[in-house]
Design a protein around this motif. Structure first.
Motif, PDB file in Angstrom:
ATOM      1  N   GLU A   1       4.184   3.954   0.155  1.00  0.00           N
ATOM      2  CA  GLU A   1       5.086   3.096  -0.849  1.00  0.00           C
ATOM      3  C   GLU A   1       4.760   2.986  -2.083  1.00  0.00           C
ATOM      4  O   GLU A   1       5.369   2.728  -3.312  1.00  0.00           O
ATOM      5  CB  GLU A   1       5.938   2.914  -0.344  1.00  0.00           C
ATOM      6  CG  GLU A   1       7.090   2.763   0.398  1.00  0.00           C
ATOM      7  CD  GLU A   1       8.067   1.817   1.184  1.00  0.00           C
ATOM      8  OE1 GLU A   1       7.635   0.135   0.617  1.00  0.00           O
ATOM      9  OE2 GLU A   1       8.019   2.057   2.491  1.00  0.00           O
ATOM     10  N   VAL A   2       2.910   2.218  -1.540  1.00  0.00           N
ATOM     11  CA  VAL A   2       2.318   2.340  -3.218  1.00  0.00           C
ATOM     12  C   VAL A   2       0.763   2.838  -3.236  1.00  0.00           C
ATOM     13  O   VAL A   2       1.114   3.609  -4.900  1.00  0.00           O
ATOM     14  CB  VAL A   2       1.432   0.572  -2.453  1.00  0.00           C
ATOM     15  CG1 VAL A   2       0.738  -0.193  -3.640  1.00  0.00           C
ATOM     16  CG2 VAL A   2       2.336  -0.365  -1.716  1.00  0.00           C
TER      17      VAL A   2
ATOM     18  N   GLY B   1       3.947   0.001 -10.164  1.00  0.00           N
ATOM     19  CA  GLY B   1       3.204  -0.290  -9.314  1.00  0.00           C
ATOM     20  C   GLY B   1       2.295   0.795  -9.852  1.00  0.00           C
ATOM     21  O   GLY B   1       0.848   1.058  -8.946  1.00  0.00           O
TER      22      GLY B   1
ATOM     23  N   GLY C   1      -3.240   2.067  -6.811  1.00  0.00           N
ATOM     24  CA  GLY C   1      -2.182   1.151  -6.533  1.00  0.00           C
ATOM     25  C   GLY C   1      -2.074   0.069  -6.592  1.00  0.00           C
ATOM     26  O   GLY C   1      -2.090  -0.611  -6.056  1.00  0.00           O
ATOM     27  N   CYS C   2      -1.044  -0.590  -6.951  1.00  0.00           N
ATOM     28  CA  CYS C   2      -0.419  -2.363  -6.972  1.00  0.00           C
ATOM     29  C   CYS C   2       0.397  -2.254  -6.538  1.00  0.00           C
ATOM     30  O   CYS C   2       1.809  -1.510  -6.944  1.00  0.00           O
ATOM     31  CB  CYS C   2      -0.474  -2.923  -8.147  1.00  0.00           C
ATOM     32  SG  CYS C   2       0.452  -2.712  -9.704  1.00  0.00           S
ATOM     33  N   SER C   3       1.310  -3.480  -5.785  1.00  0.00           N
ATOM     34  CA  SER C   3       2.318  -4.146  -6.179  1.00  0.00           C
ATOM     35  C   SER C   3       2.100  -5.699  -5.545  1.00  0.00           C
ATOM     36  O   SER C   3       1.023  -6.330  -5.649  1.00  0.00           O
ATOM     37  CB  SER C   3       2.593  -4.277  -4.341  1.00  0.00           C
ATOM     38  OG  SER C   3       4.256  -4.017  -4.145  1.00  0.00           O
TER      39      SER C   3
ATOM     40  N   ALA D   1       2.144   0.347   2.810  1.00  0.00           N
ATOM     41  CA  ALA D   1       1.314   0.735   1.348  1.00  0.00           C
ATOM     42  C   ALA D   1       1.329   2.131   1.362  1.00  0.00           C
ATOM     43  O   ALA D   1       0.647   1.890   0.437  1.00  0.00           O
ATOM     44  CB  ALA D   1       0.162  -0.406   2.180  1.00  0.00           C
TER      45      ALA D   1
ATOM     46  N   CYS E   1      -2.117  -4.070 -14.057  1.00  0.00           N
ATOM     47  CA  CYS E   1      -0.306  -3.279 -12.614  1.00  0.00           C
ATOM     48  C   CYS E   1       0.942  -3.401 -13.331  1.00  0.00           C
ATOM     49  O   CYS E   1       1.256  -4.436 -14.068  1.00  0.00           O
ATOM     50  CB  CYS E   1      -0.682  -4.799 -11.702  1.00  0.00           C
ATOM     51  SG  CYS E   1       0.613  -4.076 -10.357  1.00  0.00           S
TER      52      CYS E   1
ATOM     53  N   ARG F   1       2.808   7.802  -3.460  1.00  0.00           N
ATOM     54  CA  ARG F   1       4.388   8.095  -3.490  1.00  0.00           C
ATOM     55  C   ARG F   1       4.860   9.381  -3.467  1.00  0.00           C
ATOM     56  O   ARG F   1       6.063   9.580  -4.690  1.00  0.00           O
ATOM     57  CB  ARG F   1       4.891   6.528  -4.482  1.00  0.00           C
ATOM     58  CG  ARG F   1       3.994   5.275  -4.089  1.00  0.00           C
ATOM     59  CD  ARG F   1       4.718   4.778  -5.005  1.00  0.00           C
ATOM     60  NE  ARG F   1       4.195   4.752  -5.856  1.00  0.00           N
ATOM     61  CZ  ARG F   1       4.210   3.957  -6.767  1.00  0.00           C
ATOM     62  NH1 ARG F   1       5.266   2.824  -7.776  1.00  0.00           N
ATOM     63  NH2 ARG F   1       3.563   3.889  -8.421  1.00  0.00           N
TER      64      ARG F   1
ATOM     65  N   TRP G   1      -4.944  -1.626  -4.059  1.00  0.00           N
ATOM     66  CA  TRP G   1      -5.365  -0.989  -3.199  1.00  0.00           C
ATOM     67  C   TRP G   1      -6.048   0.232  -4.570  1.00  0.00           C
ATOM     68  O   TRP G   1      -5.622   1.028  -5.196  1.00  0.00           O
ATOM     69  CB  TRP G   1      -4.637  -0.063  -2.457  1.00  0.00           C
ATOM     70  CG  TRP G   1      -3.928  -1.011  -1.540  1.00  0.00           C
ATOM     71  CD1 TRP G   1      -4.117  -1.538  -0.261  1.00  0.00           C
ATOM     72  CD2 TRP G   1      -2.335  -2.119  -2.089  1.00  0.00           C
ATOM     73  NE1 TRP G   1      -3.271  -2.238   0.072  1.00  0.00           N
ATOM     74  CE2 TRP G   1      -2.459  -2.723   0.076  1.00  0.00           C
ATOM     75  CE3 TRP G   1      -1.911  -1.874  -3.358  1.00  0.00           C
ATOM     76  CZ2 TRP G   1      -1.224  -3.424  -0.490  1.00  0.00           C
ATOM     77  CZ3 TRP G   1      -1.265  -3.137  -2.779  1.00  0.00           C
ATOM     78  CH2 TRP G   1      -0.472  -4.209  -1.652  1.00  0.00           C
TER      79      TRP G   1
ATOM     80  N   TYR H   1       3.260  -6.038   2.133  1.00  0.00           N
ATOM     81  CA  TYR H   1       2.178  -4.638   2.609  1.00  0.00           C
ATOM     82  C   TYR H   1       1.054  -4.792   2.700  1.00  0.00           C
ATOM     83  O   TYR H   1       0.246  -3.542   3.293  1.00  0.00           O
ATOM     84  CB  TYR H   1       1.900  -3.702   0.580  1.00  0.00           C
ATOM     85  CG  TYR H   1       3.078  -2.552   0.237  1.00  0.00           C
ATOM     86  CD1 TYR H   1       3.669  -1.699   0.768  1.00  0.00           C
ATOM     87  CD2 TYR H   1       3.811  -3.233  -0.650  1.00  0.00           C
ATOM     88  CE1 TYR H   1       5.405  -1.454   0.583  1.00  0.00           C
ATOM     89  CE2 TYR H   1       5.276  -2.965  -1.694  1.00  0.00           C
ATOM     90  CZ  TYR H   1       5.898  -1.439  -0.872  1.00  0.00           C
ATOM     91  OH  TYR H   1       6.457  -1.096  -0.882  1.00  0.00           O
TER      92      TYR H   1
END
Length: 229
Positions: free
Chosen positions: A132-133, A80, A115-117, A129, A75, A136, A166, A122
């Motif tokens: 924004e993840v 992200g 994606g990751c955060s 999520a 990640c 985008r 995700w 989220y």
């Protein structure tokens, strides 16, 4: 036999609180199965663009979870993004067999988004999520709205004290004939994370952790009770 001493009763009450507290707190952060909610948001986005809704495929969802588990150390903290590209053969040789996807029903993976955060918010807010993840930019949105998709599956995985991941997998074919799970997926119980179409909640492991803490606290209470006579 005399009545239980106040100290022991207090310890017993505290042990009960310790058992239930992680369950209450975890249900706040992981309400049910957020992966299912991402699928619903994807279909809402597609129908708003006058495209057909996608079939919720547990087979794709389980493989999406396998995908992010493999990529859990990749990640990028700055944006992200997930710098991980498993070989295509992994879907048929690793992810599919691990999930119990019946090989004759294996269709075509028509697209994916990962994606990751580091932010836990989220998990409790799938809408955020998604926007924004996962989606985008226009490129990700075009993947969501691709007309060749027929099915979708979402995997969600969290690293202890680390980021959340995700993965959305899209595929062709119909629900009843493509990416079918053996025994309808009844034998699959993920130890970590969750995937869409699964009957299991995302935080199922918290029950085991809570039980362990409760037994430990109860054991300590018994030891204190014996030592105090």
């Amino acid at each position: 036999m005399g009545a239980p001493k106040p100290c022991f009763c207090l310890c017993l009450c505290l042990s009960i609180i310790i058992f239930f507290l992680p369950l209450v707190s975890s249900s706040h952060h992981l309400p049910g199965n957020p992966a299912n909610e991402i699928v619903a948001i994807i279909n809402k986005n597609r129908t708003a663009a006058k495209l057909g809704a996608l079939n919720d495929s547990p087979g794709l969802g389980c493989m999406a979870l396998q995908y992010v588990e493999l990529c859990k150390d990749n990640c990028a903290a700055t944006n992200g993004s997930v710098n991980c590209n498993p070989p295509e053969d992994d879907f048929t040789e690793v992810f599919g067999p691990n999930c119990g996807v019946e090989l004759p029903t294996f269709g075509t993976i028509t697209g994916h988004i990962v994606g990751c955060s580091q932010s836990k918010r989220y998990i409790a807010d799938p809408e955020a999520a998604f926007s924004e993840v996962l989606v985008r930019d226009g490129r990700s949105l075009s993947v969501v709205r691709n007309r060749s998709h027929k099915g979708v599956g979402v995997g969600l995985f969290g690293v202890h004290k680390g980021p959340f991941f995700w993965c959305v997998l899209f595929g062709d074919g119909e629900t009843n004939s493509t990416f079918m799970l053996e025994e309808r997926g009844q034998g699959i119980k993920q130890k970590k994370g969750c995937f869409s179409g699964s009957a299991f909640a995302c935080n199922s492991s918290n029950l085991i952790r809570s039980l362990g803490l409760w037994l430990l606290s109860l054991l300590l209470c018994l030891v204190l009770h014996i030592l105090r006579g």
